[in-house]
Motif scaffolding. Structure first.
Motif, mmCIF file in Angstrom:
data_model
loop_
_atom_site.group_PDB
_atom_site.id
_atom_site.type_symbol
_atom_site.label_atom_id
_atom_site.label_comp_id
_atom_site.label_asym_id
_atom_site.label_seq_id
_atom_site.Cartn_x
_atom_site.Cartn_y
_atom_site.Cartn_z
ATOM 1 N N TYR A 141 -93.357 -42.989 -31.377
ATOM 2 C CA TYR A 141 -91.920 -42.898 -31.598
ATOM 3 C C TYR A 141 -91.419 -41.467 -31.591
ATOM 4 C CZ TYR A 141 -90.504 -41.109 -36.262
ATOM 5 O OH TYR A 141 -90.173 -40.313 -37.329
ATOM 6 N N GLY A 143 -87.465 -39.630 -32.814
ATOM 7 C CA GLY A 143 -86.134 -39.918 -33.347
ATOM 8 C C GLY A 143 -85.123 -38.879 -32.911
ATOM 9 N N TRP A 175 -85.863 -43.889 -31.667
ATOM 10 C CA TRP A 175 -85.261 -44.153 -32.982
ATOM 11 C C TRP A 175 -83.920 -43.440 -33.005
ATOM 12 C CZ3 TRP A 175 -85.886 -47.437 -36.765
ATOM 13 C CH2 TRP A 175 -85.667 -47.131 -38.110
ATOM 14 N N ALA A 177 -81.226 -42.100 -34.673
ATOM 15 C CA ALA A 177 -81.181 -41.748 -36.097
ATOM 16 C C ALA A 177 -79.748 -41.508 -36.566
ATOM 17 C CB ALA A 177 -82.080 -40.540 -36.342
ATOM 18 N N PHE A 180 -79.278 -40.382 -40.119
ATOM 19 C CA PHE A 180 -79.801 -39.023 -40.286
ATOM 20 C C PHE A 180 -78.776 -37.992 -39.819
ATOM 21 C CE2 PHE A 180 -83.370 -41.784 -40.475
ATOM 22 C CZ PHE A 180 -84.251 -41.174 -41.358
ATOM 23 N N ILE A 253 -86.900 -29.651 -39.828
ATOM 24 C CA ILE A 253 -86.691 -30.917 -39.112
ATOM 25 C C ILE A 253 -85.212 -31.258 -39.005
ATOM 26 C CG2 ILE A 253 -88.941 -31.808 -39.810
ATOM 27 C CD1 ILE A 253 -87.413 -33.798 -41.662
ATOM 28 N N TYR A 269 -83.402 -36.469 -46.711
ATOM 29 C CA TYR A 269 -83.681 -36.612 -45.283
ATOM 30 C C TYR A 269 -85.180 -36.633 -44.961
ATOM 31 C CZ TYR A 269 -82.791 -35.486 -40.247
ATOM 32 O OH TYR A 269 -82.756 -35.473 -38.869
ATOM 33 N N GLN A 273 -87.222 -39.638 -43.330
ATOM 34 C CA GLN A 273 -87.901 -39.519 -42.025
ATOM 35 C C GLN A 273 -89.377 -39.875 -42.159
ATOM 36 O OE1 GLN A 273 -86.730 -36.304 -39.480
ATOM 37 N NE2 GLN A 273 -88.654 -36.294 -38.348
ATOM 38 N N ASP A 276 -89.710 -43.563 -42.255
ATOM 39 C CA ASP A 276 -89.528 -44.165 -40.920
ATOM 40 C C ASP A 276 -90.863 -44.430 -40.232
ATOM 41 O OD1 ASP A 276 -86.801 -43.841 -41.235
ATOM 42 O OD2 ASP A 276 -86.637 -42.110 -39.889
ATOM 43 N N LEU A 287 -93.040 -36.436 -31.501
ATOM 44 C CA LEU A 287 -91.796 -35.682 -31.623
ATOM 45 C C LEU A 287 -92.077 -34.239 -31.212
ATOM 46 C CD1 LEU A 287 -92.160 -37.827 -34.169
ATOM 47 C CD2 LEU A 287 -89.884 -37.041 -34.712
ATOM 48 N N GLN A 291 -90.753 -30.792 -35.550
ATOM 49 C CA GLN A 291 -90.776 -31.894 -36.520
ATOM 50 C C GLN A 291 -92.148 -32.039 -37.192
ATOM 51 O OE1 GLN A 291 -87.826 -33.823 -36.994
ATOM 52 N NE2 GLN A 291 -86.971 -32.211 -35.696
#
Ligand SMILES: N[C@@H](Cc1ccc(O)cc1)C(=O)O
Length: 454
Positions: A141, A143, A175, A177, A180, A253, A269, A273, A276, A287, A291
């Motif tokens: 994944y 985001g 994702w 977000a 977010f 991030i 946050y 995350q 998630d 990512l 991140q």
């Protein structure tokens, strides 16, 4: 293990080495498939948020009743809501909303090499190999906070990486977000604008030449609302297990410096995350390197809980911004980034102005784009130039091309117009989509009118 966050060109050690390994064959085949692949309609059902966003938007997403999507059964057996193996959520890879993932035709070695080539850093390689051996369809994944327009790092580079991973049988989750972005005060924290921008992001990805077979788009607010009990239990548990200093260290991030004055969202946050990752049952966090701190937090959390399987972190390097010293593309400075629907005149102008010091690779965005976008997509870099400038030449490896650049045989004046030509070719389908498709066109006009907040 490796590269500093901004390791310049040398930092991308997982990048393609087109001529030497078995992976090169796979990369090359993937590239050809990619070029041949027509972006088909995604098999995923339109996200609930997207559908809702086109109707009237409720005041806050939290007040919406959870949609009755045919997803996971609630596992009431899990008292703390956070134990490993306790699943109250959809197993994304076999979620009934999508057809079964398509298996890879590659061997284990090829799958490993191709997956590995996505990351400038991989934590840990042995775990990646073991995962691929065990699972035909690992879940990866990334985001995205929907805000502003989409630049080529989020569009083209992402598409290249996704195509590699899905080629290996992985399921890739985008994702979206939205919550977010709201927490991070993007677009003034206006959830309606953020969702519209999310729709635009999906529209761009669909047109960007990605093979959509194993690709899923999920909206953070939808998924969190569906499994809210488990999700928030996890967030609270993460918040309990790490101190404020550790969580604050994740500031990057959100694109924030550690010293920046921050709202309390900077604590929420990262905990969200991190949650998630478990919500999505992500096997691989794919990512950007920016991140990595929260992904590491997720691994530490697994240690705390004595979980056997930790998420693997496969971080791609950051595509630098166009101007001197810009370690990544920024949306607030439109000249630092090329956007996915930029016209060719925009692309040409931006590249012309771009930083491209002769005989220097370090911190040179033009050479970085050639390495990370042109070679992976085309397998070559063709330089059309006049005879008095050395005549046309086609490089078939970045090594060859960078050698000539370092020696001065390849000049910035040769690099720039040819790079522009490639980028324009990559963007053409997206551009056409946003010109020809009335829905996409309207969406773009809408989001262009939003004021982007940093
Ligand atoms: N933090 C990411 C967005 C994101 C949000 C939630 C995630 O689970 C993953 C990524 C960014 O700044 O772009």
């Amino acid at each position: 293990m490796t590269s500093p966050l901004h390791g310049g060109l040398g930092g991308w050690e997982g990048a393609d080495q087109p001529n030497d390994t078995g992976a090169a064959v796979a990369v090359e085949k993937m590239r050809r498939d990619l070029m041949a692949a027509k972006a088909t309609e995604p098999s995923a059902a339109a996200p609930d948020s997207a559908k809702r966003a086109s109707k009237e938007m409720p005041k806050t997403a939290a007040t919406e009743s959870p949609p009755s999507a045919p997803v996971a059964v609630n596992g009431a057996a899990c008292a703390d809501g956070v134990s490993e193996g306790c699943s109250t959520r959809a197993v994304i890879g076999s979620d009934v909303r999508w057809p079964a993932p398509v298996p890879s035709t590659l061997s284990l070695d090829e799958r490993f090499a191709l997956c590995r080539s996505v990351g400038a850093e991989c934590i840990q390689e042995d775990e990646l190999r073991a995962l691929l051996e065990k699972k035909a369809h690992p879940i990866c994944y990334d985001g995205f906070e929907p805000s502003g327009r989409m630049h080529i790092a989020q569009g083209i580079l992402k598409a290249i990486n996704v195509n590699k991973l899905t080629k290996c049988g992985c399921v890739f989750v985008f994702w979206v977000a939205d919550w977010f972005a709201m927490l991070n005060n993007k677009l003034g924290g206006d959830i309606n604008k953020i969702r519209k921008t999310g729709e635009y992001f999906i529209e761009v990805w669909k047109a960007a030449g990605m093979d959509m077979t194993n690709v899923r788009f999920l909206w953070a607010s939808d998924e969190i609302n569906k499994n809210s009990n488990q999700y928030w239990m996890r967030v609270m548990d993460i918040a309990r297990k790490f101190n404020i200093t550790r969580i604050k260290r994740c500031g990057q991030i959100m694109g924030r410096g550690e010293g920046d004055d921050q709202p309390s969202a900077q604590i929420m946050y990262p905990c969200m995350q991190c949650s998630d990752i478990f919500e999505l049952k992500a096997d691989i966090c794919q990512l950007g390197l920016d991140q990595r701190k929260v992904n590491m937090l997720a691994r530490e959390y697994c240690d705390e809980l004595k979980m056997k399987h930790k998420p693997i972190i496969l971080s791609h390097g950051m595509l630098p911004g166009l101007l001197e010293g810009q370690e990544k593309m920024s949306k607030s400075d439109p000249d630092s980034a090329i956007f996915m629907e930029d016209l060719s005149a925009d692309v040409n102008r931006k590249i012309k102005k771009a930083f491209c010091p002769p005989q220097v690779l370090e911190g040179n965005p033009c050479m970085s784009y050639i390495e990370h976008m042109v070679f992976p997509m085309y397998g070559e870099f063709r330089v059309d130039r006049r005879d008095q400038d050395g005549g046309p030449i086609t490089y078939t490896s970045f090594a060859q091309c960078s050698e000539d650049y370092l020696s001065g045989r390849l000049h910035p004046g040769d690099v720039k117009p040819n790079l522009s030509r490639y980028i324009n070719e990559m963007l053409e389908p997206v551009r056409r989509h946003f010109q020809d498709d009335p829905h996409a066109k309207k969406l773009l006009a809408t989001i262009k009118a939003y004021k982007v907040t940093k």
